[in-house]
Write a protein that holds these residues in place. Structure first.
Motif, short mmCIF file in Angstrom:
data_model
loop_
_atom_site.label_atom_id
_atom_site.label_comp_id
_atom_site.label_asym_id
_atom_site.label_seq_id
_atom_site.Cartn_x
_atom_site.Cartn_y
_atom_site.Cartn_z
N GLN A 152 0.84 -1.14 0.00
CA GLN A 152 0.09 -0.02 -0.03
C GLN A 152 0.84 1.34 -0.01
O GLN A 152 0.70 2.21 -0.68
CB GLN A 152 -0.95 -0.18 1.12
CG GLN A 152 -1.89 1.19 1.30
CD GLN A 152 -2.70 0.98 2.65
OE1 GLN A 152 -2.72 0.22 3.32
NE2 GLN A 152 -3.74 1.89 2.51
N LEU A 153 2.11 1.25 0.84
CA LEU A 153 2.96 2.30 0.78
C LEU A 153 3.43 2.55 -0.68
O LEU A 153 3.34 3.92 -1.18
CB LEU A 153 4.00 2.00 1.65
CG LEU A 153 5.21 3.02 1.64
CD1 LEU A 153 5.08 4.34 1.94
CD2 LEU A 153 6.45 2.29 2.53
N VAL A 154 3.82 1.58 -1.41
CA VAL A 154 4.33 1.89 -2.64
C VAL A 154 3.19 2.35 -3.58
O VAL A 154 3.47 3.10 -4.26
CB VAL A 154 4.86 0.61 -3.24
CG1 VAL A 154 5.42 0.68 -4.76
CG2 VAL A 154 6.19 0.05 -2.63
N GLU A 155 2.15 1.68 -3.51
CA GLU A 155 1.01 2.13 -4.55
C GLU A 155 0.38 3.53 -4.19
O GLU A 155 0.08 4.23 -5.39
CB GLU A 155 -0.02 1.26 -4.39
CG GLU A 155 0.13 -0.21 -4.97
CD GLU A 155 -0.70 -1.45 -4.49
OE1 GLU A 155 -1.61 -1.13 -3.66
OE2 GLU A 155 -0.25 -2.67 -4.94
N GLU A 156 0.25 3.81 -2.78
CA GLU A 156 -0.04 5.10 -2.46
C GLU A 156 0.77 6.15 -2.96
O GLU A 156 0.53 7.33 -3.81
CB GLU A 156 -0.77 5.34 -0.99
CG GLU A 156 -1.67 4.48 -0.87
CD GLU A 156 -2.57 4.75 0.54
OE1 GLU A 156 -1.78 5.68 1.10
OE2 GLU A 156 -3.37 4.06 1.11
N ALA A 157 2.08 6.19 -2.81
CA ALA A 157 2.89 7.07 -3.06
C ALA A 157 3.20 7.19 -4.66
O ALA A 157 3.40 8.08 -4.90
CB ALA A 157 4.56 6.56 -2.56
N HIS A 158 2.94 6.23 -5.43
CA HIS A 158 3.19 6.15 -6.79
C HIS A 158 1.88 6.88 -7.31
O HIS A 158 2.33 7.87 -8.21
CB HIS A 158 2.94 4.71 -7.12
CG HIS A 158 2.73 4.45 -8.77
ND1 HIS A 158 3.77 4.82 -9.60
CD2 HIS A 158 1.72 4.24 -9.50
CE1 HIS A 158 3.37 4.84 -10.83
NE2 HIS A 158 2.13 4.30 -10.71
N ILE A 159 0.90 6.80 -6.70
CA ILE A 159 -0.29 7.53 -7.20
C ILE A 159 -0.12 8.96 -7.14
O ILE A 159 -0.37 9.95 -7.92
CB ILE A 159 -1.74 6.95 -6.56
CG1 ILE A 159 -2.07 5.59 -7.27
CG2 ILE A 159 -2.80 8.24 -6.75
CD1 ILE A 159 -3.00 5.13 -6.60
N VAL A 160 0.30 9.48 -5.80
CA VAL A 160 0.46 10.91 -5.46
C VAL A 160 1.63 11.58 -6.32
O VAL A 160 1.45 12.80 -6.67
CB VAL A 160 0.70 10.83 -3.84
CG1 VAL A 160 0.65 12.28 -3.61
CG2 VAL A 160 -0.57 10.38 -3.06
#
Length: 253
Positions: free
Chosen positions: A82-90
């Motif tokens: 989730q850390l990777v995916e959320e940071a990627h989106i933002v």
């Protein structure tokens, strides 16, 4: 936390010979669970503001998710993903206002109170696991030269000095989804060391050198030594440097 060791740690950040700092590093103690740590390295890319915005976003996302993480009940791998995916989106969203397209690598490890460890990475920032002075495992870069090594076109030694060694096959903030690789250590032991670092650090050391100095020095001493040695070996052409070291010190009998 497993009995028989205490955790000692250090972080380091240096801009090397670059004009500005795009790396970020953070080591977080869990607010409610003793012996639970999250270490994160982010190597930002994309101009003066773009790269720093990207790495800042990785660290901000890490802080938010780790604050909510419950080690006794939550899935550690799911939280790291989730850390990777959320940071990627933002990061993708911030590209609208950044000077250039902001991108970032990530290398993160999570130590749970019971002594198990999970790590995750995307790009060419690395996590290493040493036991004494021997390397047990490290992440495998998502980079062009690593793909060439995997295909047998060049050797590991040739990859280190290859002119295209800085080309990534994936990271955070790109149009494509980031590559995500994870690893699980069922039980850390006294004498183990975890090191996460950007390519501005690992590029200048062999695993044998790292193992020797990490086993012999305290995390703070090792951090200072590695930064100083990388600066010297770069000969005025060094990249930003970031690293976090966690060492499991055996308890005195």
């Amino acid at each position: 936390m497993a009995k028989g060791y205490r955790l000692t740690a250090s972080t380091g950040l240096h801009k090397g010979d670059r004009e500005y700092q795009q790396d970020q590093v953070v080591l977080l103690n869990h607010p409610r669970a003793a012996g639970c740590l999250l270490g994160v390295i982010a190597d930002g890319m994309g101009g003066r503001s773009g790269g720093r915005k990207a790495s800042d976003q990785v660290v901000m996302t890490a802080r938010q998710l780790f604050e909510r993480y419950a080690p006794e009940s939550d899935d550690a791998v799911a939280m790291l993903q989730q850390l990777v995916e959320e940071a990627h989106i933002v990061i993708k969203l911030t590209a609208i206002s950044a000077e250039q397209e902001p991108h970032s690598t990530i290398a993160a490890f999570l130590i749970n109170p019971r002594g198990d460890c999970h790590w995750i990475h995307a790009g060419d920032s690395r996590v290493y696991h040493f036991r004494g002075d021997k390397m047990i495992q490290r992440t495998i870069d998502h980079s062009l030269v690593q793909a060439m090594v995997d295909r047998g076109e060049i050797t590991e030694a040739e990859a280190d000095s290859h002119p295209q060694s800085n080309i990534l096959m994936g990271c955070l903030g790109t149009e494509a989804e980031p590559p995500i690789s994870t690893h699980f250590i069922p039980q850390l032991r006294p004498g183990d060391v975890l090191l996460a670092c950007s390519d501005g650090v690992w590029h200048y050391f062999s695993p044998e050198e790292m193992g020797s100095l990490l086993s012999a020095l305290s995390p703070r001493e090792a951090t200072e030594f590695m930064v100083d040695k990388a600066r010297a070996r770069a000969r005025g052409a060094g990249d930003n440097m970031s690293l976090v070291i966690v060492k499991l010190e055996p308890l005195a009998p």
